[in-house]
Design a protein around this motif. Structure first.
Motif, short mmCIF file in Angstrom:
data_model
loop_
_atom_site.label_atom_id
_atom_site.label_comp_id
_atom_site.label_asym_id
_atom_site.label_seq_id
_atom_site.Cartn_x
_atom_site.Cartn_y
_atom_site.Cartn_z
N UNK A 32 22.22 -27.77 21.21
CA UNK A 32 23.17 -27.46 22.28
C UNK A 32 22.44 -27.32 23.61
N UNK A 107 20.13 -14.87 25.39
CA UNK A 107 20.01 -15.95 24.42
C UNK A 107 20.34 -15.49 23.02
N UNK A 110 24.50 -13.81 23.31
CA UNK A 110 25.67 -14.62 23.67
C UNK A 110 25.64 -15.95 22.93
N UNK A 111 26.81 -16.40 22.44
CA UNK A 111 26.84 -17.70 21.78
C UNK A 111 26.64 -18.81 22.82
N UNK A 112 26.05 -19.92 22.40
CA UNK A 112 25.87 -21.05 23.30
C UNK A 112 27.16 -21.85 23.34
N UNK A 113 27.48 -22.35 24.50
CA UNK A 113 28.72 -23.12 24.62
C UNK A 113 28.39 -24.60 24.71
N UNK A 114 29.40 -25.42 24.46
CA UNK A 114 29.26 -26.84 24.74
C UNK A 114 29.88 -27.11 26.09
#
Lengths: 315, 334
Positions: A32, A107, A110-114
Motif C-alpha cells: 500500500x 504507522x 492508524x490503518x493504511x488507506x488506498x
C-alpha cells in the motif's frame, strides 16, 4: 554499570523502526506504500536499522571506569557538532525524539488507506496526456514495423497470437526490451485488448498515443470511477493509480468512458468494463473514449495499484 | 549523565514506548474504529510511503557518511580536490554525476565531506548533480517521455550547466563551510581517521555509531519535510496551481513550485512531469525536472539540519533564480 537512558531511547526507536518496516513486509501492507520493485531495497533498509540498533545497544550500558567518561570517542573534537546523545535532555531534544517517534506511532496505530478519487481530484489533469503521440509518431513506425493502418484496418486485423501474450508476475513486472517492443507492436493489431494489471500502463500509453489507429478496438479493463468537473451525466473515468516508487508519486491513469447508466456508479466504485475505443474531443484535444457495452461492479482488488513495466535493457 | 528531571522524562518516554508496543501488538486491528476524516488517513499513508521509500536511501547515506568520517582523512581529500575554484566546482559536478545518489541520501554525505575540509562550493556541486544526473534518472526520464531522448538529454545537459553556474556563484559568495556550528575547523577530528592503531572492526563499529548519530540528527528533518510534502499532496489541489499557470513565465513558475512542494524522488518525478506535457510548454516541464532534484521542500528541511539557516535561504534563492533564468533563456530558443 550505568544505564544511559537517552542511548536506550535511541536504541528503542531504532528497534521500533526495524519492527515497523518488517511488520509492513510480513502483513503485506508494504504494497500500500511502495512499488514492489523496491521491496528488497526496503528490507535492506530495515536490516540496516537492525544493525544500527545492535551497535547502539553497546552504548546503552557503560561499565566500570568507563562509566565516568561515556564512550565518546572524539570528546576533544567539538568542531564536529552533532549530538551524540550524551548531553542532558532538554525541551528541544524531547521535541526531536517525539518527531522521530511520530511516524512509528501513526504507522502502527492508524490503518493504511488506498488512494481514491479524492486524491485523483487533487492531482488532476489525467485526461490530458496525449501530446506524446505527435513526437512519438516517427519513432513508432520504425520501431513497431506494423503495416500502415490502411492495409490492416483497426479492429479487423489478425489477432497476433493470444490476446495476452505475456503475463509476467505483476509483482515483478519485468520483461526484456525485445519482448516489450514486440508487445507494443502487437497491441496495434489486437482485436480485443485486455488490459490486465501487469501491462496496464503499457496498454494505456499505447492507446493514448495511437487512438486513431486503435479506433473501434474492443478493450476490457478494471478500475475505479472518478469524475472531473464538467463531465456530462454519461461520462466518467475508469482508472487506476500508477505507482513508480511510492504512493506519493501516484498518478491516475484512466480513460474517459461513456455509459448510459453512468449516474448509477458513485466515485470510487470499482468496475470491470468492456467497450470499444472511439475518439472524442475533450477540452480542445482529441482523446480516446471508451463506449461501454458491458459493466460489472467488482470489489476493490487486493492490489489496487498498477506499476510501470521494467524493461531489462541488458539482455 | 546526571540523574535529574530530564532523565526522568527519558524514563517515562521509554515506558510510554513499551506500553505502546504492547498496545499495538494486542489491539492494532480494533483501532480502525477511530473516527478521523478520510483525508487524514490518506495524509498518513502518503507520509509513511515517502518515509519508507526514503529511509533506506537515508540509511545508506548516513552509513557512507560514517565511512567517510572514519576511513578517509582530510589530507587524502585535499589531494583529490583541485586547488583552482573553477576546476573544483567542475570536478565536484562530474563526481556527483557519476555518483548514483538521491536527494535524501546525499545531504549527510555532503555534510561529512564539508566537515572533512571539502570547500563549500565543491560540496554544493556534488549535492546538485548527484540526484539529478545518474543512469536511473536518465532512463526513467527517457521512459516517461514516450521513449524520447530529447527531454532526458536536455535534463542532464542543462542540469549540469546550471549546477556549474550555481557552484561558481556559491564559490564567490561563501568562503567558510557554512555548517551549523560556530566552529569552522575540524582538524581535531583527524584523530578519527588517523588512529592507525585501531583494528578494522573497531573502525567499522565507530562508523556505525556515527551513522546512528547522523540518523538522529537528520531523521527529524526528513520526517517534518515528508509530512509537509504529503500535506500539500492531500490538501492543495494541483488544478488550482495549474489554473494560475497560463503563459511561459507563469507556467514555469507553477512547474517549479510544484517540483518544490511535491518533493518527489528524482527517479520518480519524470512520470509526474510527463503528465503535464499537454498543459505546459516543454521548457516548463524541464524546469520541473531540473529544479526538483536540486532543491525541494523535504530537502530544504534536511539542509537546515546541516547548514546555517541563512546559507540555506540564500542557496534556495540562488538555485531558484538560476534555474528560472536558464530555462527562460532556453525558452527563447525553443
Amino acid at each position: 554499570m550505568k544505564l544511559n537512558g537517552q542511548q536506550l531511547l535511541r536504541a528503542t526507536i531504532l528497534l521500533f523502526f526495524t519492527i515497523f518496516i518488517f511488520r509492513l513486509h510480513v502483513t503485506g501492507d508494504i504494497l500500500k506504500l511502495i512499488n514492489p520493485k523496491y521491496e528488497t531495497f526496503s528490507q535492506i533498509g530495515a536490516s540496516l536499522f537492525l544493525l544500527l540498533f545492535l551497535v547502539q545497544m553497546h552504548r546503552v550500558f557503560t561499565f566500570g571506569a568507563k562509566a565516568e567518561h561515556p564512550p565518546h570517542d572524539h570528546e576533544e573534537c567539538h568542531g564536529h557538532h552533532h549530538d551524540h546523545g550524551d548531553q542532558p535532555m532538554n525541551l528541544k531534544k524531547v521535541v526531536s525524539y517525539l518527531v522521530i517517534a511520530f511516524p512509528i506511532v501513526t504507522g502502527m496505530l492508524l490503518p493504511l488507506s488506498s488512494l481514491d478519487a479524492s486524491i485523483a481530484k487533487n492531482k488532476g489533469s489525467t485526461l490530458s496526456i496525449t501530446s506524446q503521440s505527435q513526437q512519438e509518431e516517427s519513432s513508432r513506425d520504425e520501431l513497431a514495423d506494423t503495416p500502415p493502418p490502411g492495409e490492416v484496418p483497426p479492429g479487423t486485423g489478425q489477432p497476433a497470437g493470444d490476446d495476452n501474450p505475456i503475463d509476467p508476475n505483476i509483482y515483478k513486472n519485468k520483461i526484456s526490451k525485445t519482448e516489450y517492443d514486440q508487445l507494443r507492436a502487437d497491441i496495434l493489431q489486437q482485436t480485443h485488448i485486455e488490459m490486465g494489471e501487469t501491462l496496464f500502463s503499457t496498454y494505456y500509453q499505447e492507446i493514448m498515443s495511437n487512438p486513431d489507429q486503435l479506433q473501434g478496438t474492443k478493450v476490457s479493463l478494471s478500475g475505479f470511477v472518478y469524475r472531473e468537473e464538467g463531465f456530462s451525466a454519461q461520462q466518467l473515468v475508469i482508472g487506476r493509480f500508477l505507482i513508480t516508487h511510492c504512493v506519493a508519486d501516484a498518478g491516475l491513469i484512466g480513460f474517459l468512458t461513456e455509459y448510459d447508466q453512468a449516474v448509477n456508479f458513485e466515485d470510487n466504485t470499482w468496475l470491470n468494463v468492456t467497450g470499444t475505443i472511439q475518439l472524442t474531443n475533450y477540452q480542445g484535444s482529441q482523446i480516446p473514449i471508451i463506449e461501454v457495452t458491458e459493466v460489472e461492479t467488482i470489489g476493490e482488488p487486493d492490489q489496487p495499484y498498477v506499476y510501470p513495466v521494467n524493461i531489462e535493457v541488458v539482455e | 549523565m546526571k540523574k535529574s528531571i530530564p532523565s526522568m522524562i527519558i524514563d517515562s518516554a521509554i515506558l510510554l514506548l513499551f506500553m505502546m508496543v504492547i498496545y499495538v501488538s494486542g489491539f492494532s486491528d480494533t483501532l480502525s474504529f477511530m473516527e478521523l476524516p478520510d483525508s487524514f488517513y490518506h495524509l498518513n499513508t502518503i507520509f509513511l510511503s515517502i518515509l519508507i521509500e526514503a529511509l533506506p536511501f537515508v540509511l545508506i547515506g548516513v552509513t557512507i557518511a560514517g565511512i567517510i568520517q572514519i576511513f578517509i582523512t582530510e589530507d587524502q581529500l585535499k589531494k583529490w580536490i583541485p586547488k583552482n575554484k573553477y576546476a573544483a566546482v567542475f570536478m565536484s559536478c562530474v563526481v556527483g554525476g557519476l555518483f548514483p545518489a538521491c536527494e535524501c541520501g546525499i545531504v549527510p554525505i555532503v555534510r561529512r565531506l564539508i566537515t572533512k575540509g571539502v570547500p563549500i562550493y565543491a560540496g554544493i556541486g556534488f549535492l546538485l548533480t548527484g540526484p539529478l544526473i545518474n543512469p536511473i534518472v536518465i532512463f526513467s526520464t527517457y521512459m516517461a517521455f514516450g521513449n524520447d531522448w530529447q527531454i532526458a538529454l536536455l535534463r542532464m545537459g542543462l542540469g549540469f550547466l546550471i549546477a556549474l553556474v550555481i557552484g561558481t556563484i556559491i564559490s564567490f559568495l561563501f568562503q567558510s563551510n557554512q555548517l551549523k556550528t560556530r566552529a569552522t575547523t575540524v582538524s581535531s577530528c583527524q584523530a578519527d581517521a588517523d588512529s592507525g592503531s585501531q583494528s578494522f572492526l573497531e573502525k567499522v563499529g565507530k562508523t556505525l555509531i556515527h551513522a546512528v548519530d547522523e540518523f538522529f540528527d537528520m531523521g527529524k528533518y526528513l520526517i517534518i519535510g515528508a509530512f509537509l510534502a504529503s500535506f500539500v499532496q492531500v490538501y492543495v489541489s494541483t488544478n488550482l496551481l495549474v489554473s494560475i499557470g497560463e503563459g511561459h513565465v507563469a507556467s514555469l513558475v507553477v512547474m517549479m513550485g510544484l517540483a518544490y512542494l511535491l518533493s518527489l524522488c528524482s527517479e520518480a518525478d519524470a512520470f509526474i512531469g510527463a503528465s503535464f506535457t499537454n498543459i505546459f510548454p516543454q521548457a516548463s516541464i524541464l524546469g520541473f525536472l531540473i529544479y526538483g532534484p536540486m532543491i525541494d521542500l523535504k530537502n530544504t528541511f534536511m539542509m537546515l539540519s546541516v547548514f546555517k539557516t541563512r546559507f540555506v535561504l540564500i542557496f534556495v534563492a540562488i538555485v531558484t533564480v538560476t534555474v528560472f533564468i536558464m530555462i527562460s533563456l532556453l525558452q527563447g530558443f525553443m
